[in-house]
Design a protein around this motif. Structure first.
Motif, short mmCIF file in Angstrom:
data_model
loop_
_atom_site.label_atom_id
_atom_site.label_comp_id
_atom_site.label_asym_id
_atom_site.label_seq_id
_atom_site.Cartn_x
_atom_site.Cartn_y
_atom_site.Cartn_z
N GLY A 57 0.80 -1.23 0.00
CA GLY A 57 0.00 0.00 0.00
C GLY A 57 0.82 1.27 0.00
O GLY A 57 0.35 2.32 0.46
N CYS A 58 2.04 1.24 -0.53
CA CYS A 58 2.94 2.40 -0.48
C CYS A 58 2.30 3.64 -1.11
O CYS A 58 2.38 4.74 -0.57
N ALA A 59 1.65 3.42 -2.30
CA ALA A 59 1.11 4.56 -3.03
C ALA A 59 -0.02 5.24 -2.26
O ALA A 59 -0.24 6.44 -2.41
N SER A 60 -0.72 4.49 -1.42
CA SER A 60 -1.87 5.05 -0.72
C SER A 60 -1.48 6.26 0.11
O SER A 60 -2.26 7.19 0.27
N CYS A 61 -0.29 6.26 0.69
CA CYS A 61 0.14 7.40 1.49
C CYS A 61 1.17 8.26 0.76
O CYS A 61 1.18 9.48 0.92
N HIS A 62 2.04 7.65 -0.02
CA HIS A 62 3.18 8.41 -0.56
C HIS A 62 2.94 9.03 -1.93
O HIS A 62 3.74 9.87 -2.35
N ALA A 63 1.87 8.62 -2.64
CA ALA A 63 1.59 9.26 -3.93
C ALA A 63 1.20 10.71 -3.67
O ALA A 63 0.48 11.01 -2.72
N THR A 64 1.68 11.60 -4.51
CA THR A 64 1.38 13.03 -4.34
C THR A 64 -0.13 13.24 -4.47
O THR A 64 -0.72 12.81 -5.46
N PRO A 65 -0.76 13.87 -3.46
CA PRO A 65 -2.21 14.09 -3.53
C PRO A 65 -2.57 15.10 -4.62
O PRO A 65 -1.73 15.90 -5.04
N GLY A 66 -3.81 15.01 -5.08
CA GLY A 66 -4.31 16.00 -6.04
C GLY A 66 -3.92 15.72 -7.48
O GLY A 66 -4.06 16.57 -8.34
N GLN A 67 -3.40 14.53 -7.76
CA GLN A 67 -3.11 14.13 -9.14
C GLN A 67 -3.34 12.62 -9.20
O GLN A 67 -3.38 11.95 -8.17
N ASP A 68 -3.50 12.08 -10.42
CA ASP A 68 -3.97 10.71 -10.53
C ASP A 68 -2.90 9.64 -10.68
O ASP A 68 -3.18 8.46 -10.56
N ASN A 69 -1.67 10.04 -10.97
CA ASN A 69 -0.61 9.04 -11.17
C ASN A 69 -0.09 8.53 -9.82
O ASN A 69 0.55 9.26 -9.07
N ARG A 70 -0.37 7.26 -9.54
CA ARG A 70 -0.02 6.72 -8.23
C ARG A 70 1.46 6.37 -8.12
O ARG A 70 1.92 5.91 -7.09
N LEU A 71 2.20 6.57 -9.21
CA LEU A 71 3.63 6.31 -9.16
C LEU A 71 4.43 7.60 -9.05
O LEU A 71 5.66 7.58 -9.13
N VAL A 104 -6.93 1.20 -1.07
CA VAL A 104 -6.51 -0.18 -0.79
C VAL A 104 -7.00 -1.11 -1.89
O VAL A 104 -6.28 -1.98 -2.37
N VAL A 105 -8.25 -0.90 -2.32
CA VAL A 105 -8.82 -1.74 -3.38
C VAL A 105 -8.02 -1.57 -4.67
O VAL A 105 -7.74 -2.55 -5.36
N ARG A 106 -7.64 -0.33 -4.97
CA ARG A 106 -6.85 -0.13 -6.20
C ARG A 106 -5.52 -0.86 -6.10
O ARG A 106 -5.00 -1.36 -7.10
N ASN A 107 -4.95 -0.95 -4.88
CA ASN A 107 -3.72 -1.72 -4.70
C ASN A 107 -3.98 -3.21 -4.88
O ASN A 107 -3.25 -3.90 -5.59
N MET A 108 -5.03 -3.69 -4.21
CA MET A 108 -5.30 -5.13 -4.20
C MET A 108 -5.67 -5.65 -5.59
O MET A 108 -5.43 -6.81 -5.91
N ALA A 109 -6.27 -4.76 -6.42
CA ALA A 109 -6.64 -5.15 -7.77
C ALA A 109 -5.40 -5.47 -8.61
O ALA A 109 -5.48 -6.15 -9.62
N GLN A 110 -4.22 -4.96 -8.17
CA GLN A 110 -2.97 -5.23 -8.89
C GLN A 110 -2.39 -6.60 -8.53
O GLN A 110 -1.50 -7.10 -9.20
N LEU A 111 -2.88 -7.19 -7.43
CA LEU A 111 -2.40 -8.51 -7.02
C LEU A 111 -3.08 -9.60 -7.85
O LEU A 111 -4.07 -9.33 -8.53
N SER A 112 -2.56 -10.82 -7.75
CA SER A 112 -3.22 -11.91 -8.45
C SER A 112 -4.50 -12.29 -7.71
O SER A 112 -4.65 -12.01 -6.52
#
Lengths: 150, 305
Positions: free
Chosen positions: B52-66, B272-280
């Motif tokens: 869940g790194c992106a959930s907290c560390h992605a810059t807020p106010g924009q859509d790119n989670r990387l 969290v769901v967006r993260n989990m959707a990336q898992l198998s």
């Protein structure tokens, strides 16, 4: 006989009045209205969710019902968040909605557009499995910022 | 009188020394050359999303989670935390970090300069991470774009603004860093699920009530409680709160965000769901298997239900 007919007529008028009064109340109660729209999305959405899990056979009409409920919600919702509806009625709408009205309305427009495109694109089980999940994922875009967890 | 002053000074000195000894940050790993070599970027991507790194560390106010410039505010009863920049920027991010630095940060909550991190960074959970996962994650993070600018400092009340006091908190609530060992009596899927739930996914960090010091109340772990970020309620994810849910239902929630009632989850769970959707799918089913195996625990009562 005549008397009975009069009573029946009066009852009908009474019912009519009561019904329209109810409708007026609902029209003046945007919190109740938007809740009803979202509840319809949830209620009609359970069948397609079960189809995705393989618990129910594919049924195009049920999928279209769910998509229509989403389309209706997307279309009607922008008018249902006036400034005087921030609190009350056990609402789970967050104050952020009124701080970012343009973004909020843009997301509702996207919900309406996504549902409409689903209605044309989804014609069988394969197209349902291909595009329906992404439509559902869109729900989170609004619930993330604009609805309290419960 | 003079004797008393001396005695008091000696006692004070002992107290101070004891405080410093007890609160000294302890690293999890020393420099191990093997840790600095290799690392699988694709596996690291899965660790990144599972954690869940992106959930907290992605810059807020924009859509790119990387875009991992940090800055997201996390409200708590102790004040506001601001997630730091973990992009590959050499000065503002973690571009100069070695894998050992990442391991000490995640497993022991210790920064490269030796300072304690606040437990808003969930090292109490990450303390069970496998070192090969940290190495893979480091390899993945190195491929992230650099983002300029540091996040602002945390805004905390006294005494929580003194980092050294976190040594006490860690002694009370953070496990000693050690990779979570598989339970050989359980199926592989359950073990994978436990690792994803208890360590990388750090589900308990939000889904458990906390005491006045911010420690998780063990008897009510995963049993939900009031939303620490404000309005709302975090649900109980032990079988007590998941009556009627099957593993397929949980898998679908983690993939699409849809609940049994046809509702869509809100707040930070959407992330969290967006993260989990990336898992198998197998990983999501493993999470479901583990959650369904938890003892049913009753948590605080949600006044709305």
């Amino acid at each position: 006989m005549k008397k009975t007919r009069t009573i029946l007529a009066l009852c009908a008028v009474g019912f009519g009045l009561a019904f329209s009064a109810g409708a007026v109340v609902a029209q003046n109660d945007p919190i109740a209205q938007r809740k009803a729209l979202m509840k319809a999305v949830g209620d009609t959405g359970r069948a397609p969710a079960a189809m995705l899990k393989g618990e129910q056979p594919f049924n195009l009409a049920a999928v279209q019902n769910a998509l229509k409920a989403m389309q209706d919600a997307g279309k009607a919702s922008p008018a249902l968040y006036p400034d005087n509806s921030k609190a009350g009625g056990d609402t789970v709408a967050l104050p952020k909605i009124w701080e970012n009205k343009a973004d909020f309305n843009a997301k509702l427009a996207k919900l309406e557009a996504d549902a409409a495109s689903g209605l044309t694109k989804i014609i069988d089980e394969a197209s349902f499995k291909a595009s329906y999940p992404d439509i559902l994922r869109g729900c989170g875009d609004c619930h993330r910022d604009y609805r309290a967890r419960r | 009188m003079r004797k008393f002053v001396v005695a008091a000074l000696v006692l004070f000195a002992f107290g101070l020394a004891a405080f410093f000894a007890l609160t000294a940050p302890r690293r999890a790993v020393a420099g191990d050359p093997a840790l600095e070599q290799g690392g699988d970027i694709e596996r690291g991507r899965i660790v990144f999303y599972a954690g869940g790194c992106a959930s907290c560390h992605a810059t807020p106010g924009q859509d790119n989670r990387l875009v991992l410039g940090g800055g997201l505010e996390l409200k708590s009863p102790f004040g506001s935390f601001y997630a730091p920049n973990i992009s590959s920027h050499p000065d503002d991010g973690i571009g100069r970090w070695r894998t050992a630095d990442l391991a000490n940060a995640m497993l022991a909550g210790v920064a490269p300069d030796g300072a304690h991190y606040y437990p808003s960074f969930p090292y109490a959970s990450y303390s069970g991470a496998k070192l090969e996962d940290v190495r893979d994650l480091m390899a993945f993070l190195r491929t992230m774009p650099p983002v300029e600018g540091k996040a602002r400092d945390h805004e905390l009340g006294f005494p929580f603004n003194i980092r050294r006091t976190l040594g006490v908190w860690k002694a009370l609530y953070a496990p000693v860093p050690a990779p979570l060992r598989d339970d050989s009596g359980r199926p592989a899927s359950w073990n994978r699920g436990r690792y994803l739930v208890e360590v990388l996914g750090h589900c308990a960090e939000c889904h458990s009530p906390r005491n006045a010091l911010g420690g998780i109340i063990g008897a009510q772990r995963h049993a939900g409680g009031p939303d620490p970020e404000g309005k709302g309620w975090v649900p109980n994810i032990t079988p007590h709160g998941m009556k009627g849910w099957t593993r397929g239902d949980i898998e679908q929630l983690l993939d699409l965000g849809m609940t049994l009632e046809g509702d869509s989850v809100g707040g930070s769970m959407t992330s969290v769901v967006r993260n989990m959707a990336q898992l198998s799918r197998d990983d999501r089913l493993a999470i479901a298997d583990y959650l369904l195996s938890l003892p049913p625990r009753e948590g605080p009562q949600n006044p709305k239900r």
